[in-house]
Design a protein around this motif. Sequence first.
Motif, PDB file in Angstrom:
ATOM      1  N   SER A   1       0.823  -1.163  -0.003  1.00  0.00           N
ATOM      2  CA  SER A   1       0.055  -0.054   0.182  1.00  0.00           C
ATOM      3  C   SER A   1       0.913   1.147  -0.052  1.00  0.00           C
ATOM      4  N   GLY A   2       2.255   1.123  -0.003  1.00  0.00           N
ATOM      5  CA  GLY A   2       3.160   2.133  -0.016  1.00  0.00           C
ATOM      6  C   GLY A   2       4.457   1.645   0.259  1.00  0.00           C
ATOM      7  N   VAL A   3       5.557   2.577   0.170  1.00  0.00           N
ATOM      8  CA  VAL A   3       6.807   2.105   0.339  1.00  0.00           C
ATOM      9  C   VAL A   3       7.367   3.426   1.354  1.00  0.00           C
ATOM     10  N   GLU A   4       8.487   3.061   2.054  1.00  0.00           N
ATOM     11  CA  GLU A   4       9.455   3.924   2.766  1.00  0.00           C
ATOM     12  C   GLU A   4      10.699   4.193   1.961  1.00  0.00           C
ATOM     13  N   ASN A   5      10.829   5.393   1.299  1.00  0.00           N
ATOM     14  CA  ASN A   5      11.918   5.646   0.798  1.00  0.00           C
ATOM     15  C   ASN A   5      12.843   6.667   1.437  1.00  0.00           C
ATOM     16  N   VAL A   6      14.055   6.548   1.149  1.00  0.00           N
ATOM     17  CA  VAL A   6      15.016   7.452   1.626  1.00  0.00           C
ATOM     18  C   VAL A   6      15.568   8.489   1.015  1.00  0.00           C
ATOM     19  N   PHE A   7      15.622   9.894   1.406  1.00  0.00           N
ATOM     20  CA  PHE A   7      16.008  10.982   0.478  1.00  0.00           C
ATOM     21  C   PHE A   7      17.280  11.463   1.065  1.00  0.00           C
ATOM     22  N   LEU A   8      18.279  11.983   0.142  1.00  0.00           N
ATOM     23  CA  LEU A   8      19.490  12.767   0.642  1.00  0.00           C
ATOM     24  C   LEU A   8      19.508  13.859  -0.116  1.00  0.00           C
ATOM     25  N   MET A   9      19.968  15.175   0.820  1.00  0.00           N
ATOM     26  CA  MET A   9      20.284  16.360   0.127  1.00  0.00           C
ATOM     27  C   MET A   9      21.648  16.654   0.517  1.00  0.00           C
ATOM     28  N   LEU A  10      22.418  17.126  -0.525  1.00  0.00           N
ATOM     29  CA  LEU A  10      23.798  17.210  -0.460  1.00  0.00           C
ATOM     30  C   LEU A  10      23.852  18.894  -0.836  1.00  0.00           C
ATOM     31  N   GLU A  11      24.454  19.641   0.005  1.00  0.00           N
ATOM     32  CA  GLU A  11      24.568  20.930  -0.270  1.00  0.00           C
ATOM     33  C   GLU A  11      26.369  21.300  -0.264  1.00  0.00           C
ATOM     34  N   GLN A  12      26.654  22.246  -1.406  1.00  0.00           N
ATOM     35  CA  GLN A  12      27.665  22.840  -1.536  1.00  0.00           C
ATOM     36  C   GLN A  12      27.657  24.312  -1.941  1.00  0.00           C
ATOM     37  N   GLU A  13      28.395  25.415  -0.933  1.00  0.00           N
ATOM     38  CA  GLU A  13      28.155  26.547  -1.399  1.00  0.00           C
ATOM     39  C   GLU A  13      27.023  27.272  -1.755  1.00  0.00           C
ATOM     40  N   GLY A  14      26.029  26.783  -0.737  1.00  0.00           N
ATOM     41  CA  GLY A  14      24.557  27.094  -1.081  1.00  0.00           C
ATOM     42  C   GLY A  14      23.818  26.487  -1.897  1.00  0.00           C
ATOM     43  N   VAL A  15      24.321  25.845  -2.764  1.00  0.00           N
ATOM     44  CA  VAL A  15      23.558  24.920  -3.706  1.00  0.00           C
ATOM     45  C   VAL A  15      23.272  23.633  -3.317  1.00  0.00           C
ATOM     46  N   ARG A  16      21.988  23.004  -3.531  1.00  0.00           N
ATOM     47  CA  ARG A  16      21.231  21.787  -3.315  1.00  0.00           C
ATOM     48  C   ARG A  16      21.138  20.807  -4.138  1.00  0.00           C
ATOM     49  N   GLY A  17      21.461  19.603  -4.079  1.00  0.00           N
ATOM     50  CA  GLY A  17      21.062  18.303  -4.952  1.00  0.00           C
ATOM     51  C   GLY A  17      20.478  17.312  -3.935  1.00  0.00           C
ATOM     52  N   CYS A  18      19.595  16.860  -4.819  1.00  0.00           N
ATOM     53  CA  CYS A  18      18.598  15.834  -4.074  1.00  0.00           C
ATOM     54  C   CYS A  18      18.947  14.551  -4.651  1.00  0.00           C
ATOM     55  N   GLY A  19      18.807  13.353  -3.764  1.00  0.00           N
ATOM     56  CA  GLY A  19      18.808  11.756  -4.202  1.00  0.00           C
ATOM     57  C   GLY A  19      17.912  11.329  -3.500  1.00  0.00           C
ATOM     58  N   GLU A  20      17.800   9.860  -4.015  1.00  0.00           N
ATOM     59  CA  GLU A  20      16.604   9.154  -3.491  1.00  0.00           C
ATOM     60  C   GLU A  20      17.073   7.758  -3.668  1.00  0.00           C
ATOM     61  N   ALA A  21      16.595   6.889  -2.613  1.00  0.00           N
ATOM     62  CA  ALA A  21      16.714   5.236  -2.480  1.00  0.00           C
ATOM     63  C   ALA A  21      15.323   4.823  -2.292  1.00  0.00           C
ATOM     64  N   SER A  22      14.946   3.777  -2.899  1.00  0.00           N
ATOM     65  CA  SER A  22      13.861   2.932  -2.942  1.00  0.00           C
ATOM     66  C   SER A  22      14.177   1.598  -2.544  1.00  0.00           C
ATOM     67  N   PRO A  23      14.557   1.401  -1.173  1.00  0.00           N
ATOM     68  CA  PRO A  23      15.162   0.277  -0.841  1.00  0.00           C
ATOM     69  C   PRO A  23      14.046  -0.845  -1.176  1.00  0.00           C
ATOM     70  N   ASN A  24      14.664  -2.242  -1.550  1.00  0.00           N
ATOM     71  CA  ASN A  24      13.672  -3.535  -1.714  1.00  0.00           C
ATOM     72  C   ASN A  24      14.108  -4.575  -0.827  1.00  0.00           C
TER      73      ASN A  24
END
Length: 355
Positions: free
Chosen positions: A33-56
């Motif tokens: 009925s849903g999944v628990e995923n994990v999100f990661l934010m990386l920041e360098q010099e005020g700029v942010r990037g986002c990643g995701e994992a959908s563990p199985n």
Amino acid sequence: MPRNYVPGMLRSYSARKFLATRHTFRTSRDAKSGVENVFLMLEQEGVRGCGEASPNRYFDESAEDVHLRLLGLADFLKRQRLESRADIPRIWKQAEQILRPSRAALCAVDLALWDLWGRMTHETAAQLAWKEPARPVITAVTLSLSTPEEASACLSEVDGFPLVKVKMDSAADLAPLKKLHKTGARLLVDANAAWTVPQTLRLLPQLEALGVEAIEQPLPPALNGEMRILRENSPLPLLADESCAIPEQVENMAGFFSGINIKLVKCGGITPALEMLEAAHRNGLKVMVGCMLESSVLISAGLVAAQKADWADLDGSWLLADDPFQGPRFLDGLLFPSLKPGLGVKLKGAEPSEL
């Protein structure tokens, strides 16, 4: 500003979030009925990037374990700095030594690096990978297994889409395929390793007659050796999914399968997915780029690899009740990439803490 802040260092923040599905999603192995995923934010010099994992759990991954591994990677990340595109595979290789065996955690890191570098250079991830913008791709929508009470509504939901992937189990009920065949939709079948050799041989001519284009993982990975029999007798492409997770396995698929299904969370992100694409093409294998139940972060990343694939199965965010990110647009079976830098995604909330 934190006392231990160093200009240019990679600061990280990770969070777990439950993503509910619009309907119960059933395969031959389980129902969700849903999944628990994990999100990661990386920041360098005020700029942010986002990643995701959908563990199985099929790959012995869990959201709790992935989250803990990413928390433990924070000190390593603080010693890193993105200064060129070449830093992404460098950091990937070093992080792999720390995060192994979790490819899901590695995927979150890799996606965040691609997103961050794209935002820093004002280029999309596709431009970084292919030196050209991403194009829209036709993506399959998935018809999961359903109860008799759900069948009619589930079929109605995928009606009108140009490409439909039908999940099947050991019962191999052909009724949904027969109904979809009448609509003119292109069809794929995913057995999720639920069939036997004799059963598959019996089904192949019937599936061909119904216009099925390819079959994913008919047998369990433990029976890879038996796939040669099926490969030699199949009029349809047979694609390795559970049998092929990482680049090192691609070459071994030739002669047993006709192609592979690349999933970023299985292999560890965009970086190894590009390696798998190259290896597949070098070995004469067809390629599908697939997904798990996931947000637009992973779907946008999958769209990068799908630029060079034969099929895309990137409906993971479409299957969710509420995608926490804005990203690629899904319209009538076409996935339109975001033209914004990096992965082109935007968190619907204002801060990462709102995950």
